[in-house]
Write a protein that holds these residues in place. Structure first.
Motif, PDB file in Angstrom:
ATOM      1  N   PRO A 260     -23.046  14.528 -23.823  1.00 28.60           N
ATOM      2  CA  PRO A 260     -23.908  14.757 -24.502  1.00 28.60           C
ATOM      3  C   PRO A 260     -24.912  15.351 -23.551  1.00 28.60           C
ATOM      4  CG  PRO A 260     -22.537  13.162 -25.734  1.00 28.60           C
ATOM      5  CD  PRO A 260     -21.828  13.250 -24.222  1.00 28.60           C
ATOM      6  N   LEU A 261     -25.783  14.499 -23.038  1.00 29.32           N
ATOM      7  CA  LEU A 261     -27.218  14.560 -22.493  1.00 29.32           C
ATOM      8  C   LEU A 261     -26.360  15.763 -20.832  1.00 29.32           C
ATOM      9  CD1 LEU A 261     -28.888  13.546 -21.273  1.00 29.32           C
ATOM     10  CD2 LEU A 261     -28.130  12.182 -19.666  1.00 29.32           C
ATOM     11  N   GLN A 262     -25.871  15.377 -19.882  1.00 25.90           N
ATOM     12  CA  GLN A 262     -24.901  16.895 -19.255  1.00 25.90           C
ATOM     13  C   GLN A 262     -25.194  17.637 -19.798  1.00 25.90           C
ATOM     14  OE1 GLN A 262     -21.095  16.532 -17.753  1.00 25.90           O
ATOM     15  NE2 GLN A 262     -22.193  14.826 -15.572  1.00 25.90           N
ATOM     16  N   LYS A 263     -24.652  18.271 -21.023  1.00 28.15           N
ATOM     17  CA  LYS A 263     -25.301  19.580 -21.992  1.00 28.15           C
ATOM     18  C   LYS A 263     -26.669  20.290 -22.333  1.00 28.15           C
ATOM     19  CE  LYS A 263     -23.567  21.869 -26.012  1.00 28.15           C
ATOM     20  NZ  LYS A 263     -22.565  21.449 -27.263  1.00 28.15           N
ATOM     21  N   LYS A 264     -27.263  18.599 -22.557  1.00 35.36           N
ATOM     22  CA  LYS A 264     -28.750  18.942 -23.011  1.00 35.36           C
ATOM     23  C   LYS A 264     -29.596  18.716 -21.579  1.00 35.36           C
ATOM     24  CE  LYS A 264     -32.772  18.468 -25.172  1.00 35.36           C
ATOM     25  NZ  LYS A 264     -33.168  19.312 -25.997  1.00 35.36           N
ATOM     26  N   LEU A 265     -29.247  18.416 -20.518  1.00 34.71           N
ATOM     27  CA  LEU A 265     -30.017  18.699 -19.494  1.00 34.71           C
ATOM     28  C   LEU A 265     -29.920  20.052 -18.992  1.00 34.71           C
ATOM     29  CD1 LEU A 265     -28.905  15.569 -17.283  1.00 34.71           C
ATOM     30  CD2 LEU A 265     -30.973  16.323 -18.037  1.00 34.71           C
ATOM     31  N   GLY A 266     -29.273  20.945 -19.002  1.00 37.43           N
ATOM     32  CA  GLY A 266     -28.906  22.195 -18.739  1.00 37.43           C
ATOM     33  C   GLY A 266     -30.571  23.146 -19.073  1.00 37.43           C
ATOM     34  N   GLU A 267     -30.560  22.488 -20.367  1.00 34.38           N
ATOM     35  CA  GLU A 267     -31.966  23.455 -21.112  1.00 34.38           C
ATOM     36  C   GLU A 267     -33.175  22.835 -20.800  1.00 34.38           C
ATOM     37  OE1 GLU A 267     -31.109  21.667 -24.972  1.00 34.38           O
ATOM     38  OE2 GLU A 267     -29.351  22.665 -25.234  1.00 34.38           O
ATOM     39  N   LEU A 268     -33.051  21.974 -19.382  1.00 33.32           N
ATOM     40  CA  LEU A 268     -34.117  21.419 -19.569  1.00 33.32           C
ATOM     41  C   LEU A 268     -34.331  20.968 -17.933  1.00 33.32           C
ATOM     42  CD1 LEU A 268     -33.770  18.014 -20.830  1.00 33.32           C
ATOM     43  CD2 LEU A 268     -35.714  19.291 -21.966  1.00 33.32           C
ATOM     44  N   ASP A 269     -36.277  21.685 -17.246  1.00 29.81           N
ATOM     45  CA  ASP A 269     -35.956  21.449 -15.950  1.00 29.81           C
ATOM     46  C   ASP A 269     -36.977  19.719 -15.804  1.00 29.81           C
ATOM     47  OD1 ASP A 269     -35.978  23.654 -15.561  1.00 29.81           O
ATOM     48  OD2 ASP A 269     -37.219  24.713 -16.128  1.00 29.81           O
ATOM     49  N   ALA A 270     -37.099  18.725 -16.606  1.00 30.86           N
ATOM     50  CA  ALA A 270     -37.569  17.640 -16.402  1.00 30.86           C
ATOM     51  C   ALA A 270     -36.817  16.515 -17.520  1.00 30.86           C
ATOM     52  CB  ALA A 270     -39.314  17.779 -16.230  1.00 30.86           C
ATOM     53  N   MET A 271     -37.314  15.539 -17.385  1.00 34.45           N
ATOM     54  CA  MET A 271     -36.686  14.238 -18.555  1.00 34.45           C
ATOM     55  C   MET A 271     -37.529  13.234 -18.327  1.00 34.45           C
ATOM     56  SD  MET A 271     -33.051  13.237 -19.087  1.00 34.45           S
ATOM     57  CE  MET A 271     -33.085  11.856 -17.559  1.00 34.45           C
ATOM     58  N   VAL A 272     -38.014  12.710 -19.728  1.00 33.96           N
ATOM     59  CA  VAL A 272     -39.227  11.628 -19.353  1.00 33.96           C
ATOM     60  C   VAL A 272     -38.336  10.012 -19.522  1.00 33.96           C
ATOM     61  CG1 VAL A 272     -40.745  10.489 -19.782  1.00 33.96           C
ATOM     62  CG2 VAL A 272     -40.729  12.971 -19.989  1.00 33.96           C
ATOM     63  N   THR A 273     -38.331   9.179 -18.859  1.00 41.06           N
ATOM     64  CA  THR A 273     -37.464   8.103 -19.243  1.00 41.06           C
ATOM     65  C   THR A 273     -38.221   6.834 -18.996  1.00 41.06           C
ATOM     66  OG1 THR A 273     -36.373   7.376 -16.993  1.00 41.06           O
ATOM     67  CG2 THR A 273     -35.530   9.057 -17.783  1.00 41.06           C
ATOM     68  N   GLY A 274     -37.573   5.849 -19.720  1.00 38.77           N
ATOM     69  CA  GLY A 274     -38.416   4.474 -19.630  1.00 38.77           C
ATOM     70  C   GLY A 274     -37.626   3.361 -18.708  1.00 38.77           C
ATOM     71  N   LEU A 275     -37.618   4.078 -17.431  1.00 39.98           N
ATOM     72  CA  LEU A 275     -37.105   3.103 -16.856  1.00 39.98           C
ATOM     73  C   LEU A 275     -37.819   2.605 -16.158  1.00 39.98           C
ATOM     74  CD1 LEU A 275     -33.832   4.258 -14.382  1.00 39.98           C
ATOM     75  CD2 LEU A 275     -36.055   3.710 -13.734  1.00 39.98           C
ATOM     76  N   ARG A 276     -37.654   1.120 -15.631  1.00 37.44           N
ATOM     77  CA  ARG A 276     -38.753   0.126 -14.913  1.00 37.44           C
ATOM     78  C   ARG A 276     -38.174   0.070 -13.618  1.00 37.44           C
ATOM     79  NH1 ARG A 276     -39.912  -4.136 -15.997  1.00 37.44           N
ATOM     80  NH2 ARG A 276     -38.377  -4.354 -17.578  1.00 37.44           N
ATOM     81  N   ARG A 277     -38.524  -0.301 -12.283  1.00 41.82           N
ATOM     82  CA  ARG A 277     -37.916  -0.749 -11.053  1.00 41.82           C
ATOM     83  C   ARG A 277     -37.811  -2.146 -11.103  1.00 41.82           C
ATOM     84  NH1 ARG A 277     -42.670   1.091  -8.015  1.00 41.82           N
ATOM     85  NH2 ARG A 277     -42.157   3.750  -7.891  1.00 41.82           N
ATOM     86  N   SER A 278     -38.231  -2.658 -13.001  1.00 42.98           N
ATOM     87  CA  SER A 278     -38.102  -4.356 -12.422  1.00 42.98           C
ATOM     88  C   SER A 278     -36.699  -4.559 -13.251  1.00 42.98           C
ATOM     89  CB  SER A 278     -39.168  -5.404 -12.615  1.00 42.98           C
ATOM     90  OG  SER A 278     -39.413  -5.206 -13.596  1.00 42.98           O
TER      91      SER A 278
END
Length: 185
Positions: free
Chosen positions: A125-143
């Motif tokens: 489902p994410l791969q399908k959505k990414l086809g519609e986007l040029d950018a995706m925002v996440t809450g990912l943190r390095r730590s």
């Protein structure tokens, strides 16, 4: 707007000194309707949503991957977030309902073949959505983990079918404590 990998690398370094709000505003200004926030409604995701909904114009769309196995409390939280911010969160769905999946692949695939289950219920489902986007925002943190240690504020990514997009991690440099200070203040 299209960016080269070198431009993204340069901007990622520059953005180390920027606030998450500034990064989110840059995303809204540069990608418009071709950027969206991906959230699983953990602490980091809620911080990103709050900053984006209260301090960024135009508003960024939000999506979640609804595996069909959300807890009742998760659905209640999503409803509260939608009400609080006056938005509708897009729910990405797998091709098969949990019942159809059990019928086709046997019960409790998540226990027997967790990677296969995750691929069908989250990755596709994410791969399908990414086809519609040029950018995706996440809450990912390095730590958050060893595998996320090298996360940049901006990262050029590519889907298996060759679609390039920019993964935007406004909280990459934040600590767990900074996330919780934002939440309680």
């Amino acid at each position: 707007m299209t960016f080269t990998p070198d431009e993204i690398k340069r901007l990622a370094e520059e953005f180390e000194a920027n606030t998450p709000r500034d990064v989110l505003q840059w995303a809204a200004d540069n990608f418009g309707s071709r950027v969206a926030i991906s959230s699983a409604f953990g602490p980091e995701g809620l911080v990103i949503l709050d900053i984006a909904m209260r301090k960024v114009e135009p508003r960024l769309p939000v999506f979640t991957i609804d595996t069909g196995f959300f807890f009742k409390e998760t659905n209640e939280l999503i409803a509260k977030v939608e009400q609080e911010y006056g938005l509708t969160i897009e729910r990405l769905q797998p091709e098969l309902t949990p019942e159809q999946q059990a019928e086709k692949h046997g019960p409790e695939l998540f226990r027997r073949e967790p990677d296969r289950c995750c691929y069908m219920r989250k990755v596709l489902p994410l791969q399908k959505k990414l086809g519609e986007l040029d950018a995706m925002v996440t809450g990912l943190r390095r730590s958050q983990s060893e595998t996320r240690k090298g996360a940049k504020i901006l990262q050029m990514q590519e889907t298996p079918d060759g679609h390039r997009y920019i993964k935007i991690n406004p909280l990459a440099a934040w600590s767990k404590e900074e996330v919780w200070w934002y939440i309680v203040s």
